[in-house]
Design a protein around this motif. Sequence first.
Motif, PDB file in Angstrom:
ATOM      1  N   SER A 174      29.140  42.105  58.133  1.00  0.00           N
ATOM      2  CA  SER A 174      29.438  41.942  59.577  1.00  0.00           C
ATOM      3  C   SER A 174      27.919  42.810  60.244  1.00  0.00           C
ATOM      4  O   SER A 174      27.283  43.433  59.357  1.00  0.00           O
ATOM      5  N   ARG A 175      27.536  42.277  61.346  1.00  0.00           N
ATOM      6  CA  ARG A 175      26.350  43.135  61.934  1.00  0.00           C
ATOM      7  C   ARG A 175      26.815  44.631  62.262  1.00  0.00           C
ATOM      8  O   ARG A 175      25.699  45.343  61.779  1.00  0.00           O
ATOM      9  N   GLU A 176      27.944  45.006  62.321  1.00  0.00           N
ATOM     10  CA  GLU A 176      28.227  46.492  62.347  1.00  0.00           C
ATOM     11  C   GLU A 176      28.091  47.120  60.868  1.00  0.00           C
ATOM     12  O   GLU A 176      27.519  47.980  60.649  1.00  0.00           O
ATOM     13  N   GLN A 177      28.344  46.291  59.993  1.00  0.00           N
ATOM     14  CA  GLN A 177      28.235  47.138  58.322  1.00  0.00           C
ATOM     15  C   GLN A 177      26.815  47.030  58.112  1.00  0.00           C
ATOM     16  O   GLN A 177      26.480  48.136  57.375  1.00  0.00           O
ATOM     17  N   LYS A 178      25.968  46.276  58.282  1.00  0.00           N
ATOM     18  CA  LYS A 178      24.543  46.239  58.274  1.00  0.00           C
ATOM     19  C   LYS A 178      23.934  47.401  59.070  1.00  0.00           C
ATOM     20  O   LYS A 178      23.226  48.172  58.384  1.00  0.00           O
ATOM     21  N   THR A 225      19.979  48.879  67.500  1.00  0.00           N
ATOM     22  CA  THR A 225      18.719  48.864  66.620  1.00  0.00           C
ATOM     23  C   THR A 225      18.892  48.839  65.497  1.00  0.00           C
ATOM     24  O   THR A 225      18.109  48.400  64.444  1.00  0.00           O
ATOM     25  N   ASP A 226      19.660  49.740  64.796  1.00  0.00           N
ATOM     26  CA  ASP A 226      19.930  49.742  63.347  1.00  0.00           C
ATOM     27  C   ASP A 226      20.344  48.406  62.540  1.00  0.00           C
ATOM     28  O   ASP A 226      19.990  47.918  61.724  1.00  0.00           O
ATOM     29  N   SER A 227      21.100  47.825  63.450  1.00  0.00           N
ATOM     30  CA  SER A 227      21.532  46.416  63.011  1.00  0.00           C
ATOM     31  C   SER A 227      20.475  45.619  63.090  1.00  0.00           C
ATOM     32  O   SER A 227      20.299  44.789  62.112  1.00  0.00           O
ATOM     33  N   ASP A 228      19.795  45.540  64.122  1.00  0.00           N
ATOM     34  CA  ASP A 228      18.452  44.637  63.949  1.00  0.00           C
ATOM     35  C   ASP A 228      17.487  45.005  63.072  1.00  0.00           C
ATOM     36  O   ASP A 228      16.844  44.002  62.464  1.00  0.00           O
TER      37      ASP A 228
END
Length: 121
Positions: free
Chosen positions: A67-71, A108-111
């Motif tokens: 998921s985007r959050e996990q990334k 930002t971290d997900s991006d």
Amino acid sequence: MPQTEDGRLFREMWVAGVRAHFPGEPKPGYVTPWEDTPEWERQAAAAVQGQVRQFLLVSEGHASRLSREQKGRFVATCWTAQMFKHFEAPKPGYVADWPDLPDWQKETDSDIFEAIEKSVE
């Protein structure tokens, strides 16, 4: 790609994310250009980008299914490890756990993960 270029790319992704997601005017240190970024931060940026790339490679691309959050959590965890490497007693904000990070930093971290993912494809 040489490690120093990894750091530059990571930093550019960070600055772009801060500019996109930070509410109001970010601190100057958040958007410092690569050329003015401290050496420890350059090394940390290169290390984290390398970790994300390696993670994608060893999963044979299947980490893209996170998921985007996990990334974003992965990037944040890798960054936290670098803060402990570079500082004996890092500021609490440098090593905050995912739930304690501000939303702009999570985005930002997900991006960053997704941009590295695209560079590996």
